[in-house]
Write an enzyme that holds these catalytic residues in place. Structure first.
Site, PDB file in Angstrom:
ATOM      1  N   HIS A 135       0.783  -1.198  -0.077  1.00 36.46           N
ATOM      2  CA  HIS A 135      -0.071  -0.065   0.106  1.00 36.46           C
ATOM      3  C   HIS A 135       0.742   1.166  -0.145  1.00 36.46           C
ATOM      4  O   HIS A 135       2.141   1.191   0.275  1.00 36.46           O
ATOM      5  CB  HIS A 135      -0.913   0.056   1.311  1.00 36.46           C
ATOM      6  CG  HIS A 135      -0.314  -0.210   2.555  1.00 36.46           C
ATOM      7  ND1 HIS A 135       0.540   1.169   3.105  1.00 36.46           N
ATOM      8  CD2 HIS A 135       0.121  -1.258   3.244  1.00 36.46           C
ATOM      9  CE1 HIS A 135       1.022   0.732   3.984  1.00 36.46           C
ATOM     10  NE2 HIS A 135       0.696  -0.576   4.396  1.00 36.46           N
ATOM     11  N   GLU A 187      -2.020  -7.423   7.519  1.00 37.10           N
ATOM     12  CA  GLU A 187      -0.963  -7.214   8.026  1.00 37.10           C
ATOM     13  C   GLU A 187      -0.820  -8.013   9.156  1.00 37.10           C
ATOM     14  O   GLU A 187      -1.650  -8.229  10.008  1.00 37.10           O
ATOM     15  CB  GLU A 187      -0.626  -5.556   8.352  1.00 37.10           C
ATOM     16  CG  GLU A 187       0.924  -5.463   9.128  1.00 37.10           C
ATOM     17  CD  GLU A 187       1.983  -5.824   8.012  1.00 37.10           C
ATOM     18  OE1 GLU A 187       2.147  -6.942   8.017  1.00 37.10           O
ATOM     19  OE2 GLU A 187       2.827  -4.906   7.967  1.00 37.10           O
TER      20      GLU A 187
END
Length: 200
Positions: free
Chosen positions: A3, A76
């Site tokens: 990202h 994550e």
């Protein structure tokens, strides 16, 4: 790919399952990815549901006429009690655990968090279930630094103790092709599409 830059990236705060917004730079990074993929036909886009990844994926999906598919396995690593803390704060409050994390990450046990072996297992499960079983030609996966590094370690048949031998910059592309004899890493941490300086 990873990202775009977030406010917590700038502050060097551990994000994990918590989230922060993309910075102005992070939005420009994601925009550079969108332009990069305008010339590449994607068949599907999978993304972590965390907003920093989902927002990045959506920007690429605009020109592809695709919906982003959320998969919880792409979130994550859970950094437990460390989430929201800066590196200096972790070093201060958890000195022994932080030392192990830096020197022997494969042996680290983060309070109330995941181990890297557990994270790698879910990423490999995603790889086997979604990527290898797919008939799509070009699949884009948007995830996070730790998860991508752990998946690449698996693809490269490298031990978990090599975790810090790999780097993932914001909005970096890793290109993997799948041959009859297995996956091949063609591009690694590629940020050549960026027309701006990266914040490391």
């Amino acid at each position: 790919m990873r990202h775009g830059q977030t406010s917590w990236n700038l502050e060097k705060r551990t994000q994990g399952g918590k989230d922060s917004d993309l910075t102005a730079l992070g939005i420009r990074q994601a925009e550079s990815l969108r332009k990069k993929f305008q010339k590449i036909k994607l068949d599907s886009i999978y993304t972590s549901p965390l907003k920093r990844a989902y927002t990045t994926a959506q920007m690429v999906a605009k020109d592809q006429n695709l919906n982003c598919i959320l998969d919880d396995r792409l979130v994550e690593m859970n950094f437990g009690d460390w989430e929201g803390l800066t590196h200096e704060e972790i070093k201060k409050f958890y000195p022994e655990e932080f030392k192990t994390w830096r020197m022997e990450p494969h042996m680290a046990v983060i309070p109330n968090g995941e181990t890297i072996s557990v994270v790698q297992e879910r990423m490999v499960a995603f790889l086997n279930d979604i990527i290898i079983q797919s008939n799509d030609d070009n699949i884009l996966v948007v995830s996070h630094s730790a998860t991508i590094k752990l998946l690449l370690l698996h693809i490269l048949s490298m031990n978990l103790n090599h975790y810090y031998n790999l780097q993932q910059d914001n909005c970096a592309i890793n290109l993997v092709t799948f041959k009859p004899y297995g996956p091949v890493l063609v591009k690694y941490n590629d940020i050549c599409h960026m027309d701006i300086m990266m914040e490391r």
